[in-house]
Design a protein around this motif. Structure first.
Motif, PDB file in Angstrom:
ATOM      1  N   CYS A  29      -4.867   3.886  -4.665  1.00 46.64           N
ATOM      2  CA  CYS A  29      -4.622   4.227  -6.067  1.00 46.64           C
ATOM      3  C   CYS A  29      -5.157   5.619  -6.378  1.00 46.64           C
ATOM      4  O   CYS A  29      -5.965   6.179  -5.643  1.00 46.64           O
ATOM      5  CB  CYS A  29      -5.264   3.187  -6.983  1.00 46.64           C
ATOM      6  SG  CYS A  29      -4.504   1.552  -6.807  1.00 46.64           S
ATOM      7  N   ASP A  30      -4.723   6.157  -7.493  1.00 45.29           N
ATOM      8  CA  ASP A  30      -5.042   7.535  -7.846  1.00 45.29           C
ATOM      9  C   ASP A  30      -6.369   7.690  -8.581  1.00 45.29           C
ATOM     10  O   ASP A  30      -6.979   8.757  -8.545  1.00 45.29           O
ATOM     11  CB  ASP A  30      -3.905   8.099  -8.704  1.00 45.29           C
ATOM     12  CG  ASP A  30      -2.580   7.970  -7.984  1.00 45.29           C
ATOM     13  OD1 ASP A  30      -2.435   8.593  -6.917  1.00 45.29           O
ATOM     14  OD2 ASP A  30      -1.709   7.219  -8.467  1.00 45.29           O
ATOM     15  N   ILE A  88       0.834  -1.206   0.000  1.00 44.36           N
ATOM     16  CA  ILE A  88       0.000   0.000   0.000  1.00 44.36           C
ATOM     17  C   ILE A  88       0.869   1.255   0.000  1.00 44.36           C
ATOM     18  O   ILE A  88       0.640   2.187  -0.779  1.00 44.36           O
ATOM     19  CB  ILE A  88      -0.953  -0.011   1.218  1.00 44.36           C
ATOM     20  CG1 ILE A  88      -1.968  -1.147   1.077  1.00 44.36           C
ATOM     21  CG2 ILE A  88      -1.664   1.325   1.379  1.00 44.36           C
ATOM     22  CD1 ILE A  88      -2.714  -1.476   2.354  1.00 44.36           C
ATOM     23  N   VAL A  89       1.877   1.277   0.849  1.00 41.60           N
ATOM     24  CA  VAL A  89       2.760   2.446   0.936  1.00 41.60           C
ATOM     25  C   VAL A  89       3.508   2.648  -0.379  1.00 41.60           C
ATOM     26  O   VAL A  89       3.697   3.781  -0.831  1.00 41.60           O
ATOM     27  CB  VAL A  89       3.725   2.330   2.137  1.00 41.60           C
ATOM     28  CG1 VAL A  89       4.793   3.415   2.098  1.00 41.60           C
ATOM     29  CG2 VAL A  89       2.936   2.404   3.444  1.00 41.60           C
ATOM     30  N   LYS A  90       3.912   1.554  -1.031  1.00 44.20           N
ATOM     31  CA  LYS A  90       4.613   1.687  -2.321  1.00 44.20           C
ATOM     32  C   LYS A  90       3.722   2.340  -3.374  1.00 44.20           C
ATOM     33  O   LYS A  90       4.185   3.147  -4.164  1.00 44.20           O
ATOM     34  CB  LYS A  90       5.094   0.320  -2.820  1.00 44.20           C
ATOM     35  CG  LYS A  90       6.390  -0.119  -2.195  1.00 44.20           C
ATOM     36  CD  LYS A  90       6.888  -1.381  -2.864  1.00 44.20           C
ATOM     37  CE  LYS A  90       8.118  -1.889  -2.190  1.00 44.20           C
ATOM     38  NZ  LYS A  90       9.328  -1.266  -2.645  1.00 44.20           N
ATOM     39  N   ILE A  91       2.445   2.001  -3.375  1.00 52.87           N
ATOM     40  CA  ILE A  91       1.512   2.618  -4.319  1.00 52.87           C
ATOM     41  C   ILE A  91       1.440   4.119  -4.058  1.00 52.87           C
ATOM     42  O   ILE A  91       1.553   4.931  -4.974  1.00 52.87           O
ATOM     43  CB  ILE A  91       0.101   1.991  -4.209  1.00 52.87           C
ATOM     44  CG1 ILE A  91       0.104   0.554  -4.729  1.00 52.87           C
ATOM     45  CG2 ILE A  91      -0.931   2.828  -4.976  1.00 52.87           C
ATOM     46  CD1 ILE A  91      -1.179  -0.207  -4.450  1.00 52.87           C
ATOM     47  N   VAL A  92       1.241   4.480  -2.808  1.00 54.24           N
ATOM     48  CA  VAL A  92       1.073   5.891  -2.450  1.00 54.24           C
ATOM     49  C   VAL A  92       2.368   6.666  -2.660  1.00 54.24           C
ATOM     50  O   VAL A  92       2.364   7.783  -3.169  1.00 54.24           O
ATOM     51  CB  VAL A  92       0.574   6.023  -0.991  1.00 54.24           C
ATOM     52  CG1 VAL A  92       0.533   7.473  -0.559  1.00 54.24           C
ATOM     53  CG2 VAL A  92      -0.803   5.390  -0.848  1.00 54.24           C
ATOM     54  N   ARG A  93       3.487   6.068  -2.306  1.00 52.23           N
ATOM     55  CA  ARG A  93       4.779   6.748  -2.381  1.00 52.23           C
ATOM     56  C   ARG A  93       5.305   6.873  -3.817  1.00 52.23           C
ATOM     57  O   ARG A  93       6.086   7.770  -4.116  1.00 52.23           O
ATOM     58  CB  ARG A  93       5.788   5.997  -1.522  1.00 52.23           C
ATOM     59  CG  ARG A  93       7.112   6.695  -1.376  1.00 52.23           C
ATOM     60  CD  ARG A  93       8.029   5.903  -0.491  1.00 52.23           C
ATOM     61  NE  ARG A  93       7.462   5.798   0.835  1.00 52.23           N
ATOM     62  CZ  ARG A  93       7.971   6.358   1.908  1.00 52.23           C
ATOM     63  NH1 ARG A  93       9.065   7.040   1.835  1.00 52.23           N
ATOM     64  NH2 ARG A  93       7.382   6.219   3.068  1.00 52.23           N
TER      65      ARG A  93
END
Length: 183
Positions: free
Chosen positions: A59-60, A30-35
């Motif tokens: 996700c965006d 999750i953090v990798k997606i946001v970061r």
């Protein structure tokens, strides 16, 4: 599958360290997606458990098929939502509305999710992949620096999410210890 996982968990007395590692791997995803500087588009359809949908909230841009229904099985097991659901929903909907959603046993339909503003688009199932490609093409037309910069602005400060996910994991492990599911 969610219920089956926790049934197997209770029968096998999995150790807390192993489950904690699994939860933290999920958190890292999750953090990798946001970061990431990349723009993520999620798609979903059919019956979804809240845990998977909450990852989509990282996700965006979110597209779901008109047959999408988000279920919250954690309530039936006396657990907490995993996947940053409370974090993301509170950011989008505020404290009161998030409480109402997370504590309601009622599933959320695609149209309700759109009305709440937690998905961006609903399409017929047959057009889901095409809609995702069209959205990707639309966003690809935007300047990369603007897309990644706006994403960074919207996700600032990220440390709140990381702290939240760790707290979420610790609370889930505490509950499972209380149920004597963990060894």
């Amino acid at each position: 599958e969610y219920f089956e996982f926790y049934k197997l968990l209770s029968e096998s007395k999995i150790d807390e360290r192993t489950l904690g590692r699994m939860y933290r791997a999920y958190d890292q995803f999750i953090v990798k997606i946001v970061r990431s500087n990349k723009f993520f588009i999620s798609i979903g359809h059919g019956d979804m458990i809240s845990q998977d949908f909450y990852v989509d909230l990282a996700c965006d841009y979110k597209i779901v098929a008109d047959n999408t229904v988000i279920h919250k099985p954690y309530l039936e097991l006396g657990l907490l939502p995993k996947g940053g659901g409370a974090y993301f929903l509170k950011k989008k909907l505020g404290h009161s509305r998030t409480y109402e959603i997370l504590l309601s046993s009622k599933s959320i339909s695609a149209h309700e999710a759109l009305k709440l503003g937690i998905v961006n688009e609903i399409v017929p199932y047959e057009r889901l992949e095409d809609a995702a490609l069209k959205a990707a093409q639309r966003f690809a037309q935007k300047p990369t620096a603007s897309l990644s910069g706006i994403k960074k602005l919207l996700n600032y400060p990220l440390t709140d999410l990381e702290d939240y996910l760790e707290f979420e994991t610790e609370e889930l492990l505490r509950i499972l210890r209380r149920f004597q599911i963990l060894s």
